[in-house]
Design an enzyme around this catalytic site. Structure first.
Site, PDB file in Angstrom:
ATOM      1  N   ARG A 300       0.882  -1.182   0.000  1.00 64.81           N
ATOM      2  CA  ARG A 300       0.000   0.000   0.000  1.00 64.81           C
ATOM      3  C   ARG A 300       0.911   1.221   0.000  1.00 64.81           C
ATOM      4  NH1 ARG A 300      -3.239  -3.216   3.767  1.00 64.81           N
ATOM      5  NH2 ARG A 300      -5.368  -3.406   3.000  1.00 64.81           N
ATOM      6  N   ARG A 335       1.082  -1.284  -5.320  1.00 66.65           N
ATOM      7  CA  ARG A 335      -0.207  -0.732  -5.744  1.00 66.65           C
ATOM      8  C   ARG A 335      -0.092   0.785  -5.826  1.00 66.65           C
ATOM      9  NH1 ARG A 335      -5.331  -1.192  -1.839  1.00 66.65           N
ATOM     10  NH2 ARG A 335      -4.257   0.442  -0.708  1.00 66.65           N
ATOM     11  N   GLU A 434     -12.096  -5.239  -6.683  1.00 62.87           N
ATOM     12  CA  GLU A 434     -12.703  -4.860  -5.410  1.00 62.87           C
ATOM     13  C   GLU A 434     -14.021  -4.108  -5.587  1.00 62.87           C
ATOM     14  OE1 GLU A 434      -9.787  -2.667  -3.109  1.00 62.87           O
ATOM     15  OE2 GLU A 434      -9.055  -1.589  -4.844  1.00 62.87           O
ATOM     16  N   ASN A 457     -11.788  -6.300   1.229  1.00 59.16           N
ATOM     17  CA  ASN A 457     -12.257  -5.243   2.146  1.00 59.16           C
ATOM     18  C   ASN A 457     -13.248  -4.347   1.422  1.00 59.16           C
ATOM     19  OD1 ASN A 457     -10.264  -6.316   3.704  1.00 59.16           O
ATOM     20  ND2 ASN A 457      -8.803  -4.667   3.339  1.00 59.16           N
ATOM     21  N   ASP A 458     -12.856  -3.935   0.236  1.00 49.24           N
ATOM     22  CA  ASP A 458     -13.764  -3.082  -0.529  1.00 49.24           C
ATOM     23  C   ASP A 458     -14.834  -3.894  -1.242  1.00 49.24           C
ATOM     24  OD1 ASP A 458     -13.099  -0.355  -0.119  1.00 49.24           O
ATOM     25  OD2 ASP A 458     -11.175  -0.770  -1.068  1.00 49.24           O
ATOM     26  N   ARG A 468     -17.399   0.167   5.127  1.00 52.24           N
ATOM     27  CA  ARG A 468     -16.448  -0.689   5.834  1.00 52.24           C
ATOM     28  C   ARG A 468     -15.927  -0.082   7.130  1.00 52.24           C
ATOM     29  NH1 ARG A 468     -11.151  -0.760   1.867  1.00 52.24           N
ATOM     30  NH2 ARG A 468      -9.880  -1.093   3.721  1.00 52.24           N
ATOM     31  N   CYS A 505      -5.850 -10.237  -1.357  1.00 51.53           N
ATOM     32  CA  CYS A 505      -5.060  -9.448  -0.409  1.00 51.53           C
ATOM     33  C   CYS A 505      -5.911  -8.655   0.573  1.00 51.53           C
ATOM     34  CB  CYS A 505      -4.113  -8.519  -1.156  1.00 51.53           C
ATOM     35  SG  CYS A 505      -4.980  -7.299  -2.152  1.00 51.53           S
TER      36      CYS A 505
HETATM   37  C1  PEP Z   1      -9.127  -4.250  -0.104  1.00 50.70           C
HETATM   38  O1  PEP Z   1      -9.968  -3.391  -0.388  1.00 50.70           O
HETATM   39  O2  PEP Z   1      -9.407  -5.413   0.196  1.00 50.70           O
HETATM   40  C2  PEP Z   1      -7.702  -3.878  -0.067  1.00 50.70           C
HETATM   41  C3  PEP Z   1      -6.777  -4.787   0.127  1.00 50.70           C
HETATM   42  O3  PEP Z   1      -7.385  -2.570  -0.211  1.00 50.70           O
HETATM   43  P1  PEP Z   1      -7.526  -1.479   0.938  1.00 50.70           P
HETATM   44  O4  PEP Z   1      -7.874  -2.184   2.218  1.00 50.70           O
HETATM   45  O5  PEP Z   1      -6.240  -0.752   1.011  1.00 50.70           O
HETATM   46  O6  PEP Z   1      -8.655  -0.634   0.430  1.00 50.70           O
HETATM   47 MG    MG Z   2      -9.335  -1.589  -1.313  1.00 49.54          MG
END
Ligand code: PEP
Ligand code: MG
Length: 580
Positions: A300, A335, A434, A457-458, A468, A505
């Site tokens: 990140r 990324r 995502e 996550n997204d 989230r 991830c």
């Molecule tokens: C996700 O969205 O799962 C991700 C790995 O990116 P971030 O948590 O940085 O948005």
């Molecule tokens: Mg994300």
């Protein structure tokens, strides 16, 4: 003294016992404590200093607005100054500090409330308006007192447990791990970036408690049990003993698991699983390698952009090269910047969006700011010469977006060729899946991308329409919802059909509870925070792919999330361990 137990969401695991430290940002929380006779004089000095600072602040505002705003507006500040200079009020505060031995913030707040209540009952519009003035001054005075009372998190020099309404990812990133034993917040959820940062730094944390800052006082003894998700304020001696034992058990379990570091992540039926690290702050590089990771699945890059000033190409290049070099020949997937939503930085914060998560974040921000994007891409490409670097774009929603981002990367490659600057000509360029549209169009995206990495996550946020970072609807945010499992299966199937390298991830990849689910769905490359790597590896080594597939087939026949969860939990307990 009675014990209070409050629940929250575990952001980062561990058990800590220590003294509470209330850290306030934004929202003003009034700390309430009594002072000793010896501290009366210094408490009055703090109050006097805060009065001076507040007066200066108001005079500063008056100067700034002079000539720009109406006389009425300027007069508001004159009346604020008059309240601050009122000798009767000042005397009353002093007297109460001396007599009642309450700290200055508490005293000022009580006196302000008294004044506000008496004004509220008067039928006079002019006096009623003064209520706003008084509450404004109250806030300013308390904020100034806080500056003298509470240094920034970086300057804490004794071991404490931090309590805050909320913390930003950058406040968390700058925490001094030596002194901050754990932290607890009112706001936040498991996949908020503050929580991710806590896992990255291996600081136990509980978020989303809703009201912890109104329950705990400075210096209270507290137990943060970020294994069961509870905070115990003023524990009994028996509870302290019990939790010291837990702490010991937890440490032993960690030491036991650490023995897995150099063992392969192979299932019973000899399928190799690849475990990578997610880098959120540079300090993690070594921890990740020490935990036996086979490279970086998600770098990140946001941490480089924490400061107000933008990092130039050279600075970024050196950071990326450092990591690429360190892991070479293992892959490092960098990324491009994902700012926006809960990762707001100074220069992206010039206007507030109504729905930041649906707004100009991630690749949208980069495509809007092409010059910045190019600087970052050039830096990543240059670093690719020094290791096994992959370039990844976040939050791709449309096919055009990916094509455009890729085209910009190719233009940058042309530039570097012309400038005779070396880079990896075969660098892989991929995207994060995502957003639901990317899942649905994954077969088409597969024509243009070199790899996919699923950001659950997204993906969960956008698929289930659940913010989230919201503690209120955290119960809805569930990666085991049937629709998420179906989506993940769909991605894995498309990737297999198109021979597209696939990894995952999001935080889901690093949660041992979900490991069997992911293996059964078809994932083999998992990227995660180091804190859970050993647990995930232990689980991988305890199962066969065949039984994971069988479990997932059964899960996909269930409808209710609760039933899915129960089956997953039951299997996890059978294979691994149960919490004490
Ligand atoms: C996700 O969205 O799962 C991700 C790995 O990116 P971030 O948590 O940085 O948005
Ligand atoms: Mg994300």
């Amino acid at each position: 003294m009675s014990t209070t137990i409050t629940k929250g969401i575990i952001a980062s695991p561990g058990i800590r016992i220590g003294k509470a430290y209330l850290f306030q940002t934004g929202k003003i929380i009034i700390p309430k404590y009594t002072i000793s006779e010896n501290d009366v004089a210094s408490e009055i000095s703090r109050f006097e200093l805060a009065i001076e600072q507040t007066k200066n602040e108001i005079k500063g505002i008056q100067e700034q607005i002079a000539g720009n705003l109406s006389k009425d507006t300027a007069d508001i500040f004159t009346s604020h100054l008059m309240v601050l200079e009122d000798p009767q009020i000042e005397e009353k505060v002093r007297k109460e500090i001396i007599e009642k031995k309450k700290n200055a913030e508490w005293t000022i707040n009580d006196i302000s409330l008294e004044l506000i209540n008496s004004l509220a009952s008067i039928e006079d519009d002019y006096l009623r308006e003064r209520i706003i003035d008084i509450s404004d001054i109250n806030k300013r005075l308390v904020a100034n007192l806080q500056k003298t009372a509470s240094p920034s998190l970086q300057s804490i020099t004794e071991e404490v447990i931090v309590f805050a309404s909320d913390l930003t990812p950058s406040e968390t990133a700058l925490m001094n791990k030596e002194h901050i034993l754990a932290f607890v917040t009112d706001k936040g959820a498991r996949t908020s970036h503050t929580a991710i940062m806590a896992r990255a730094l291996e600081i136990p944390a509980i978020v989303g408690t809703i009201n912890i800052t109104s329950l705990v006082k400075n210096d209270d003894l507290v137990i943060v049990d970020a294994v069961h998700g509870q905070i115990i304020i003023d524990p009994s001696p028996e509870q302290i003993d019990e939790f010291r034992r837990y702490q010991e058990d937890f440490r032993e379990l960690e030491l036991e698991l650490a023995k897995l570091t150099n063992l392969p992540a192979k299932t019973f039926d000899s399928e190799e699983i690849f475990i990578y690290g997610n880098i959120d702050v540079p300090e993690e590089m070594k921890i990740i390698k020490d935990h036996g990771a086979q490279g970086i699945g998600l770098f990140r890059s946001e941490f480089l952009f924490l400061d107000k000033s933008l990092p130039d190409e050279e600075k970024q290049f050196l950071e990326y090269k450092r990591v690429a070099d360190f892991f070479d020949p293992a892959p490092v997937t960098i990324r491009t910047i994902d700012v926006g939503a809960d990762k707001v930085y100074a220069y992206t914060n010039t206007y507030r969006e109504r729905n930041p998560s649906l707004g100009c974040r991630a690749i949208r921000f980069s495509l809007e700011n092409e010059a910045l994007f190019k600087i970052q891409i050039r830096a990543i490409l240059r670093a690719s010469h020094y290791g096994n670097v992959k370039l990844m774009f976040p939050m791709i929603t449309t096919i055009e977006e990916f094509k455009k981002a890729r085209r910009i990367a190719e233009e940058s490659m042309d530039e570097l060729r012309r400038e005779k600057i070396p880079f990896d000509e075969k660098i892989n360029i991929g995207l994060m899946i995502e957003v639901p549209s990317a899942v649905i169009n994954a077969d088409i995206l597969a024509k243009y991308a070199d790899f996919f990495s699923v950001g659950t996550n997204d993906l969960v946020q956008y698929l289930l329409a659940v913010d989230r970072i919201s503690e209120k609807i955290a119960y809805l945010y569930n990666p085991l919802n049937l629709s998420v499992l179906r989506f993940l299966r769909q991605i894995a199937d498309v990737a297999r059909k198109h021979s597209m390298p696939l990894s995952i991830c999001g935080e889901m990849a690093g949660e041992p509870h979900y490991t069997m689910v992911l293996l059964g769905l078809g994932f083999r490359h998992l990227s995660m925070a180091p804190i859970y790597m050993h647990q995930v590896k232990k689980l991988v080594r305890s199962v066969s792919i065949a039984e994971c597939v069988e479990m997932v087939d059964s899960l996909l026949k269930l409808e209710d999330t609760e039933d899915i969860e129960n089956m997953v939990r039951k299997k996890f307990k059978e294979k691994f361990y149960d919490l004490p």
